[in-house]
Design a protein around this motif. Structure first.
Motif, short mmCIF file in Angstrom:
data_model
loop_
_atom_site.label_atom_id
_atom_site.label_comp_id
_atom_site.label_asym_id
_atom_site.label_seq_id
_atom_site.Cartn_x
_atom_site.Cartn_y
_atom_site.Cartn_z
N TYR A 228 0.84 -1.20 0.00
CA TYR A 228 0.00 0.00 0.00
C TYR A 228 0.88 1.25 0.00
N TYR A 229 0.35 2.31 -0.60
CA TYR A 229 0.97 3.63 -0.49
C TYR A 229 -0.11 4.61 -0.08
N LEU B 192 3.39 1.20 -7.11
CA LEU B 192 3.96 0.63 -5.89
C LEU B 192 3.15 -0.53 -5.34
N ASP B 193 2.20 -1.05 -6.11
CA ASP B 193 1.33 -2.12 -5.63
C ASP B 193 1.95 -3.50 -5.91
N LEU B 194 3.21 -3.67 -5.53
CA LEU B 194 3.88 -4.95 -5.71
C LEU B 194 3.19 -6.03 -4.89
N PHE C 171 6.54 5.41 -10.07
CA PHE C 171 7.68 4.52 -9.95
C PHE C 171 7.74 3.49 -11.07
N GLU C 172 8.98 3.21 -11.49
CA GLU C 172 9.26 2.15 -12.45
C GLU C 172 10.42 1.32 -11.92
N PRO C 173 10.48 0.01 -12.24
CA PRO C 173 11.59 -0.83 -11.78
C PRO C 173 12.91 -0.36 -12.37
#
Length: 602
Positions: free
Chosen positions: A243-244, A262-264, A304-306
């Motif tokens: 969660y963010y 960010l929902d990994l 965000f990106e990896p």
């Protein structure tokens, strides 16, 4: 500024001279001193930790808790036998803190000034018992205020604790992550600090009351740099997304992890932030289980990106990973990364060592935004670790690594000094919270060369030094240090010599004349340049655009020319389309009027 023994400190309360040193004399060298190495000081220091039981590790803190300016050491324990050590600038002496007897499994240990009285209070989470809050009455006379301070007195199976002033009222609020499952009531805890060491539970009121299971850690961050603290929440299991909690203008929180990338959905153990690529925002490393690997997520304006390695190594670790600690071990100006690896069963020492014989920690050297895995052999040992923290315990200017590994003694890896230089900054808030948590620090030398944000309770069960440490390579001097406090106050310090430890007081430079006040001061006056100097009054041709890229440097109708290091207008079929947007409009007229009557160089 308060005097401290054992430190060479500089108070910067004066009218600053004009910065007139340019070129090679003051330039940031592209050539850095050779990469450093570590010395294993574990046996020499002999710090008893007794991590021989418990479940999924115990916490560590290297925060200064007796306020002498030297980092101290605190270790959680599976049987509640907390261990404390005072730093002396060379090593540590055991200290017996007068806490109430509480023989249960402690997890996170966080020192924090909850009442802004200038001394450090203590919060400890417990896995199978209620958490404890201790108030420091001065000289480390501690009072257990758990029953009266307003925190929940119930078994929540708590792990990570993180303090941050989410409403910017000058008091540090508290988030506790609970790893609940089965029949336990699944929610975390958010507490609003009311002052006078009193807290109010507001988890549901502010939007964090979802029934979430398997929570290891929440960390206060400001990924989008809007001045409002958000919370990045890490959750274990492939079926649970991270969660963010992004703070809204009305003070509530909304989960925007999916929108932000960010929902990994991984076996996530920790969130650890750093501006590893020096682009002026917080990136985040998520440690996880062995099958899915770890993730370095790159911040681009709050999204965000990896991370994708260019020429160096990937920072994925395909072992069960825990704390992931960022620190610039070689002081080259780029933060390096240490990753703890262990297991996910109950610690049964010493048989656990034979059950997991080949689970080494890993260390990645940051090479100007790319990474190279350490090949010295030092990190090949079967450490089996969970929490770790960084501190310059021996005051040589190079941060060292403390790892709360399985076994009887703490692992301490001391960074060997090289020719690189450094700056350390310790914050004291006056309008903001006393610890300066949530402040943003930036250092400049012909442009931005380092940024930090202060935290209190970060990583997996860890608390690193409150000294904000900047490596600056071979730079001989810094143009400035800028501190943006949570209150909105901005302090600026100019013309700084390297290799010094500064204690700064919020607001102490407000009203102090900046360099070049009332006189001509040469510098880069182009606001979009990488080395823009807000104090410069006359352009000297030094503007640097190396940080620009095609995507961000040039506006519509222009392209980046690598040879000329500037944006060039794309030829248009329409001669009246002055801004290159494909149409002729009032915007083109504005472009013409701005340029009208300018003198062209011959």
């Amino acid at each position: 500024m308060r005097p401290i023994s054992c430190f060479r400190l500089q108070k910067i309360m004066r009218v600053f001279p004009c910065l007139m040193l340019w070129g090679a004399l003051m330039g940031t060298s592209k050539e850095l001193s050779a990469q450093t190495s570590f010395i294993d000081m574990s046996n020499q220091l002999g710090i008893l930790s007794d991590q021989t039981g418990g479940y999924l590790g115990e916490g560590i803190s290297v925060a200064d808790f007796n306020d002498d300016g030297i980092d101290d050491l605190s270790l959680a324990h599976h049987g509640g036998e907390m261990k404390f050590y005072l730093g002396n600038g060379e090593g540590f002496n055991e200290y017996f803190l007068n806490l109430s007897d509480y023989p249960f499994e402690a997890k996170s240990v966080v020192w924090v000034d909850i009442d802004n009285d200038g001394d450090q209070d203590l919060f400890i989470t417990y896995r199978l018992e209620p958490n404890r809050m201790y108030l420091n009455h001065g000289d480390l006379i501690m009072e257990d205020i758990t029953e009266t301070c307003g925190i929940l007195v119930a078994d929540r199976r708590s792990y990570g604790a993180s303090f941050g002033d989410y409403d910017n009222d000058g008091l540090l609020d508290l988030f506790v992550a609970n790893y609940v499952s089965g029949s336990d009531e699944p929610f975390n805890e958010l507490y609003h600090n009311l002052g006078n060491a009193q807290f109010e539970e507001v988890t549901f009121d502010l939007g964090m009351g979802q029934a979430l299971q398997q929570n290891f850690q929440g960390q206060w961050v400001d990924f989008n740099q809007d001045g409002l603290l958000d919370l990045h929440l890490i959750r274990d299991r492939l079926c649970f997304d991270n969660y963010y909690y992004e703070q809204q203008l009305d003070g509530t929180f909304e989960n925007t992890a999916h929108e932000r990338g960010l929902d990994l959905m991984v076996n996530a153990m920790c969130t650890s932030t750093a501006d590893f690529d020096r682009d002026n925002d917080q990136d985040v490393y998520v440690a996880a289980g062995m099958f899915e690997g770890n993730f370095l997520m790159v911040n681009d304006g709050g999204d965000f990106e990896p991370f994708e390695a260019v020429s160096g190594d990937s920072v994925e670790v395909h072992l069960t990973s825990w704390a992931s600690t960022w620190f610039d071990a070689d002081n080259d100006g780029w933060e390096d990364l240490h990753v703890c690896t262990g297991f996910s069963v109950y610690t049964n020492y010493p048989t656990i060592l034979s059950q997991y014989p080949n689970v080494p920690d890993q260390f990645f050297w940051n090479d100007q935004g790319d990474f190279n895995e350490d090949d010295s052999g030092l990190f090949n040992a079967n450490v089996l670790s969970f929490s770790s923290a960084a501190s310059d315990y021996n005051l040589d200017g190079f941060p060292d690594l403390f790892t709360h590994a399985v076994g009887e003694y703490l692992q301490v890896l001391q960074a060997e000094p090289n020719a690189n230089r450094w700056l350390k900054v310790h914050l004291e808030g006056t309008v903001s919270n006393r610890d300066g948590v949530g402040a943003r620090l930036r250092i400049y030398r012909n442009g931005l060369i380092g940024t930090r944000m202060t935290h209190c309770g970060e990583n997996f069960l860890s608390q690193s030094s409150r000294w904000e440490h900047f490596g600056i390579g071979l730079t001989t001097a810094l143009d400035s240090l800028v501190i943006e406090w949570p209150s909105g106050i901005v302090d600026r310090y100019y013309d700084l010599a390297p290799n010094q430890s500064m204690m700064v007081l919020e607001g102490e430079t407000v009203g102090v004349s900046p360099p070049c006040a009332g006189v001509t001061c040469p510098g880069c006056i182009y606001a979009l340049a990488c080395n823009f100097d807000a104090n410069a009054t006359e352009d000297n041709g030094s503007c640097d655009f190396e940080c620009w890229t095609d995507a961000v440097a040039c506006g519509a109708g222009t392209i980046w020319d690598e040879a000329l290091q500037q944006c060039l207008v794309v030829p248009s079929d329409c001669p009246t389309d002055l801004n290159g947007d494909g149409v002729t409009s009032v915007l083109d007229l504005l472009v013409f009027l701005i340029a009208f009557n300018n003198q062209c160089e011959e």
